[in-house]
Design a protein around this motif. Structure first.
Motif: not given
Length: 444
Positions: A19-20, A86-89, A113-115, A330-334
């Motif tokens: 994760v980044a 996974i990239v968390v923006e 993302t939360a953007n 993130m858990v769903m994506a992972a």
């Protein structure tokens, strides 16, 4: 036993998920903390270790509670690393977040993302990139913080027809209006207090003028009505013109005032369907479930044909609540990375046209200072009659120089309502139209 994509539990030696994190403000810092403190639980939930590869920040010299080796000021290089899945923006803003997310998606990395500002303008572009790369794009945290709204609309209600999504999705404005209602203080004084308490930014424009809520309304409308809606499609008014007198008057009608984000399926007389997305301060009855949502809390009410009315309530902002939503995505994506699956894709099959605010049926509350002489009420009522706008209630207050009329209308097209207001402003008998608010949450 051979591992297959359908196995519910991956082999214990499953490859770690890298994760980044882009950005380490309040939310980013909480995400990093939770990743470290809950590593064992996350591994169990995902089916593989979840490992932080790095955090992109603007200022490397600023002290942070994280190993310096994990920090970088080169976000693009971090996104491009082969060991990042996974990239968390969490940077916010449009650029460079847009380019970084596109780069991540196009290289086969899922994105959380939360953007909200970015999604309100470029969801289509980013969703297309995710679909082409067969990866996930999750954004639960972009609307209402910790409150789960996006996923229920996309998944739980996928088999239903949503008619309306209305809510309080900005904590700053809700804090201000709640404080004005409770204390009787003026808007400017309450805004200053919100700043001192940390609820309002140094520049509160995005919140108090409704831009933040409009971005969220665009996201909700897009999901609820399977139609691509951008922030430019959302009619917007802020709360800066709301006065303490408005809140006092609202109580006399058994109402309060809230900044509402409303996304609605509009049914025309000819059977045509359109989408209305709008943000404005409005009176709502004290009996309405949103009327009791106070302080910095958020709530969203969803109305669907079969599910009926559903309400989601909780903390709509803040580091920990928003990080909770981010970690859920993130858990769903992972999990999808581990099992070889994918989350739901953007659905825009309906492609409904956007209804301009002029065509949307609304109710109005109008407060005006008037000349204290016979016949004024009849003249005022005549302007509404000319435009086929029915008056539901009239309240006369004061006398002499303090004479005031408050008019509440029945439902009529917003164009007709606004034309009534313009006509009133031109009348000799009306000294000043002091306030105009809409009324929501009624069946009239």
């Amino acid at each position: 036993m051979n591992q297959t994509p359908s196995d519910p539990t991956p082999a214990s030696g499953a490859r770690p998920i890298g994760v980044a994190v882009l950005g380490m403000g309040n939310v980013g810092a909480e995400v990093v903390r939770i990743l470290a403190e809950n590593a064992d639980d996350l591994r169990a939930r995902v089916g593989a270790p979840v490992e932080l590869r790095g955090v992109a920040v603007r200022d490397l010299t600023r002290p942070r509670k994280i190993s310096q080796e994990l920090l970088t000021d080169d976000a693009a290089a971090l996104v491009a690393r082969a060991d990042v899945d996974i990239v968390v923006e969490l940077m916010g803003g449009i650029d460079p977040a847009r380019e970084l997310i596109r780069a991540a998606l196009e290289s086969g990395k899922s994105v959380v993302t939360a953007n909200k500002a970015l999604l309100a303008e470029y969801t289509g572009e980013l969703a297309t990139a995710a679909a082409e790369a067969k990866v996930d794009l999750y954004f639960e945290a972009a609307v209402a913080g910790a409150i789960p709204v996006v996923r229920p609309l996309m998944q739980s209600l996928a088999g239903d027809t949503v008619e309306r999504v209305a809510g309080i999705v900005n904590g700053t404005t809700n804090f201000i209006l709640s404080a004005m209602d409770e204390t009787g203080a003026a808007y400017a004084d309450t805004l200053a207090e919100a700043g001192r308490l940390g609820y309002a930014e140094a520049d509160p424009t995005a919140d108090v003028e409704g831009y933040d809520a409009a971005a969220k309304a665009a996201i909700l409308a897009s999901i609820a009505f399977h139609t691509r809606v951008t922030a430019a499609d959302v009619f917007r008014e802020g709360i800066s013109t709301v006065t303490a007198a408005d809140l006092v008057a609202a109580k006399k009608f058994d109402c309060t005032v809230k900044l509402l984000s409303i996304c609605e399926r509009v049914h025309d007389a000819d059977g045509r369907q359109r989408v209305s997305a709008r943000v404005y301060p409005a009176l709502i009855p004290l009996s309405h479930p949103l009327a009791t949502v106070n302080g910095a809390f958020n709530a969203v009410v969803v109305e669907a044909d079969n599910a009926g009315r559903l309400m989601f309530y909780g903390q709509g902002a803040g580091g920990s609540p928003t990080a909770s939503a981010v970690l859920g995505d993130m858990v769903m994506a992972a999990r999808n990375k581990v099992h070889g699956g994918r989350g739901p894709l953007e659905s825009t099959y309906a492609s409904l046209p956007i209804a301009p605010i002029d065509d949307v049926p609304t109710r109005y509350y109008i407060s005006m200072k008037v000349a204290d002489r016979p016949g004024v009420l009849a003249q005022v009522a005549g302007e509404f009659t000319k435009r086929a706008v029915s008056i539901a209630a009239v309240r006369q207050e004061g006398a002499g120089e303090d004479a005031r009329l408050i008019v509440v209308t029945h439902r009529a097209p917003d164009r007709a309502q606004s034309e009534c207001v313009a006509a009133l402003e031109d009348m000799d008998a009306v000294i000043k139209v002091s306030s105009v608010l809409r009324l929501e949450g009624t069946d009239d």
